[in-house]
Design an enzyme around this catalytic site. Structure first.
Site, mmCIF file in Angstrom:
data_model
loop_
_atom_site.group_PDB
_atom_site.id
_atom_site.type_symbol
_atom_site.label_atom_id
_atom_site.label_comp_id
_atom_site.label_asym_id
_atom_site.label_seq_id
_atom_site.Cartn_x
_atom_site.Cartn_y
_atom_site.Cartn_z
ATOM 1 N N LYS A 14 -55.037 35.898 -54.805
ATOM 2 C CA LYS A 14 -54.635 37.194 -54.222
ATOM 3 C C LYS A 14 -53.720 36.990 -53.001
ATOM 4 C CE LYS A 14 -58.937 38.233 -53.255
ATOM 5 N NZ LYS A 14 -59.640 36.996 -53.651
ATOM 6 N N ARG A 89 -64.330 45.353 -51.114
ATOM 7 C CA ARG A 89 -65.153 44.343 -51.791
ATOM 8 C C ARG A 89 -66.464 44.940 -52.265
ATOM 9 N NH1 ARG A 89 -62.726 39.902 -48.968
ATOM 10 N NH2 ARG A 89 -63.263 37.916 -49.901
ATOM 11 N N ARG A 125 -57.721 23.713 -51.127
ATOM 12 C CA ARG A 125 -56.776 24.533 -50.342
ATOM 13 C C ARG A 125 -56.642 23.967 -48.918
ATOM 14 N NH1 ARG A 125 -57.734 30.844 -49.901
ATOM 15 N NH2 ARG A 125 -59.827 30.153 -49.351
ATOM 16 N N ARG A 158 -60.047 25.481 -44.400
ATOM 17 C CA ARG A 158 -60.844 26.606 -43.891
ATOM 18 C C ARG A 158 -62.322 26.213 -43.868
ATOM 19 N NH1 ARG A 158 -59.128 32.148 -46.940
ATOM 20 N NH2 ARG A 158 -61.381 32.358 -47.073
ATOM 21 N N ARG A 169 -69.942 31.967 -51.892
ATOM 22 C CA ARG A 169 -68.952 33.062 -51.950
ATOM 23 C C ARG A 169 -68.795 33.560 -53.381
ATOM 24 N NH1 ARG A 169 -64.071 30.094 -49.440
ATOM 25 N NH2 ARG A 169 -62.875 31.951 -49.982
HETATM 26 P P1 AP5 Z 1 -55.414 32.013 -52.510
HETATM 27 O O1 AP5 Z 1 -54.189 32.762 -52.841
HETATM 28 O O2 AP5 Z 1 -55.617 31.637 -51.079
HETATM 29 O O3 AP5 Z 1 -56.695 32.777 -53.105
HETATM 30 P P2 AP5 Z 1 -57.411 34.113 -52.654
HETATM 31 O O4 AP5 Z 1 -57.726 34.894 -53.874
HETATM 32 O O5 AP5 Z 1 -56.617 34.805 -51.580
HETATM 33 O O6 AP5 Z 1 -58.755 33.480 -52.105
HETATM 34 P P3 AP5 Z 1 -59.491 33.599 -50.695
HETATM 35 O O7 AP5 Z 1 -60.452 32.450 -50.639
HETATM 36 O O8 AP5 Z 1 -58.535 33.699 -49.554
HETATM 37 O O9 AP5 Z 1 -60.223 34.918 -50.903
HETATM 38 P P4 AP5 Z 1 -61.539 35.354 -50.361
HETATM 39 O O10 AP5 Z 1 -61.553 36.677 -50.960
HETATM 40 O O11 AP5 Z 1 -62.755 34.569 -50.598
HETATM 41 O O12 AP5 Z 1 -61.369 35.137 -48.789
HETATM 42 P P5 AP5 Z 1 -60.952 36.130 -47.630
HETATM 43 O O13 AP5 Z 1 -60.105 35.404 -46.709
HETATM 44 O O14 AP5 Z 1 -60.505 37.434 -48.188
HETATM 45 O O15 AP5 Z 1 -55.468 30.699 -53.407
HETATM 46 C C1 AP5 Z 1 -56.517 29.752 -53.321
HETATM 47 C C2 AP5 Z 1 -55.949 28.334 -53.545
HETATM 48 O O16 AP5 Z 1 -55.416 28.248 -54.856
HETATM 49 C C3 AP5 Z 1 -54.795 27.967 -52.600
HETATM 50 O O17 AP5 Z 1 -54.886 26.603 -52.289
HETATM 51 C C4 AP5 Z 1 -53.534 28.247 -53.420
HETATM 52 O O18 AP5 Z 1 -52.480 27.387 -53.018
HETATM 53 C C5 AP5 Z 1 -54.016 27.912 -54.829
HETATM 54 N N1 AP5 Z 1 -53.375 28.764 -55.839
HETATM 55 C C6 AP5 Z 1 -53.080 30.098 -55.733
HETATM 56 N N2 AP5 Z 1 -52.522 30.551 -56.873
HETATM 57 C C7 AP5 Z 1 -52.497 29.484 -57.736
HETATM 58 C C8 AP5 Z 1 -52.057 29.324 -59.086
HETATM 59 N N3 AP5 Z 1 -51.526 30.323 -59.795
HETATM 60 N N4 AP5 Z 1 -52.191 28.098 -59.641
HETATM 61 C C9 AP5 Z 1 -52.724 27.043 -58.938
HETATM 62 N N5 AP5 Z 1 -53.145 27.144 -57.660
HETATM 63 C C10 AP5 Z 1 -53.050 28.352 -57.058
HETATM 64 O O19 AP5 Z 1 -62.387 36.409 -46.985
HETATM 65 C C11 AP5 Z 1 -63.071 35.409 -46.250
HETATM 66 C C12 AP5 Z 1 -64.405 35.986 -45.774
HETATM 67 O O20 AP5 Z 1 -64.168 37.123 -44.907
HETATM 68 C C13 AP5 Z 1 -65.333 36.531 -46.861
HETATM 69 O O21 AP5 Z 1 -66.119 35.501 -47.431
HETATM 70 C C14 AP5 Z 1 -66.171 37.535 -46.060
HETATM 71 O O22 AP5 Z 1 -67.158 36.878 -45.287
HETATM 72 C C15 AP5 Z 1 -65.157 38.130 -45.086
HETATM 73 N N6 AP5 Z 1 -64.509 39.354 -45.615
HETATM 74 C C16 AP5 Z 1 -63.180 39.525 -45.839
HETATM 75 N N7 AP5 Z 1 -62.950 40.764 -46.320
HETATM 76 C C17 AP5 Z 1 -64.154 41.379 -46.402
HETATM 77 C C18 AP5 Z 1 -64.568 42.663 -46.834
HETATM 78 N N8 AP5 Z 1 -63.694 43.569 -47.295
HETATM 79 N N9 AP5 Z 1 -65.894 42.958 -46.785
HETATM 80 C C19 AP5 Z 1 -66.793 42.077 -46.328
HETATM 81 N N10 AP5 Z 1 -66.460 40.831 -45.895
HETATM 82 C C20 AP5 Z 1 -65.151 40.488 -45.930
#
Ligand code: AP5
Length: 212
Positions: A14, A89, A125, A158, A169
């Site tokens: 995403k 979420r 990552r 991270r 997660r």
């Molecule tokens: P990446 O694009 O970074 O993936 P992502 O879907 O953005 O994954 P995240 O881990 O950032 O999402 P998340 O939802 O767990 O974390 P967030 O920061 O929102 O890609 C991942 C890896 O794959 C990278 O290395 C990339 O290079 C590689 N890649 C990407 N596309 C690829 C492809 N096509 N092929 C190969 N490789 C690829 O949230 C973190 C924490 O914050 C949560 O755990 C929670 O505690 C809190 N939080 C955030 N939002 C909320 C909410 N709304 N409600 C409650 N808690 C929240």
């Protein structure tokens, strides 16, 4: 405001897609994960509240997240194309967006990636602590080892990308996702996207969806 939400498991790509779409095509990319990490870095009250939940791989409470996103969206001009990455979420978070005419969701793109692909994506990552650019040790390696292509800062892992926290997660994601997908499907706003493809291929498909 035209709001597209990106749904999908941690590691489904995403953030990678939303960041590129904002840089190349002017979408406003709002990532709640990035907002929380920035608040932690600045030691803001919302960051201090969120840190323990994030470090354990749990969700930050809805009340905290809804207040954060409402405050952020209140300063976004009405004629903006917004991509929300990581919010909503939970169903209450989705209902909070839809409860106000200005922030009603236009469409929800659901990134689908098999679970066995997600763990290696996340544990491999590496991110830039300065500009936020994301890389992968194997799939999207930086040109110079451990160094950001954009600003030359040393890349870091991270704290929630360790295998143990990643598994938690994914477990949390599984408990919330079905309800969220049903919610948007029930409102005829769900678009499923096979996100187990190359980054550029997914981007082309997303552009078609976003231009409709
Ligand atoms: P990446 O694009 O970074 O993936 P992502 O879907 O953005 O994954 P995240 O881990 O950032 O999402 P998340 O939802 O767990 O974390 P967030 O920061 O929102 O890609 C991942 C890896 O794959 C990278 O290395 C990339 O290079 C590689 N890649 C990407 N596309 C690829 C492809 N096509 N092929 C190969 N490789 C690829 O949230 C973190 C924490 O914050 C949560 O755990 C929670 O505690 C809190 N939080 C955030 N939002 C909320 C909410 N709304 N409600 C409650 N808690 C929240």
């Amino acid at each position: 405001m035209n709001i597209t939400v990106f749904l999908g498991a941690p590691g489904s790509g995403k953030g990678t897609q939303a960041k590129q779409l904002s840089e190349k095509f002017g979408f406003v990319h709002l990532s709640t994960g990035d907002m929380l990490r920035s608040a932690i870095k600045q030691q803001l009250p919302v960051g201090l509240k969120a840190k323990t939940f994030m470090d354990q791989g749990n969700l930050v409470p809805d009340s905290v997240m809804i207040e954060l996103i409402e405050e952020t969206l209140s300063s976004v001009p009405d004629d903006t194309n917004v991509i929300l990455d990581g919010f909503p979420r939970t169903v209450p978070q989705a209902q909070a967006l839809d409860s106000k005419p200005k922030t009603k969701v236009s469409q929800a793109v659901n990134f689908l990636v098999p679970e066995n692909v997600l763990v290696p994506r996340l544990t491999g990552r590496r991110v830039c602590p300065n500009c936020g650019e994301s890389f992968h040790l194997v799939f999207i390696p930086p040109t110079k080892k451990d160094t950001c292509n954009k600003c030359s800062t040393t890349l870091i892992q991270r704290s929630d990308d360790t295998e143990e926290v990643v598994r938690r997660r994914l477990e949390v994601f599984r408990t919330q996702n079905e309800g969220l997908v049903s919610y948007f499907s029930g409102h005829n706003k769900l678009i499923n996207l096979n996100a187990d493809k190359a980054v550029n291929t997914i981007q082309d498909e997303l552009l078609k969806i976003l231009k409709q």
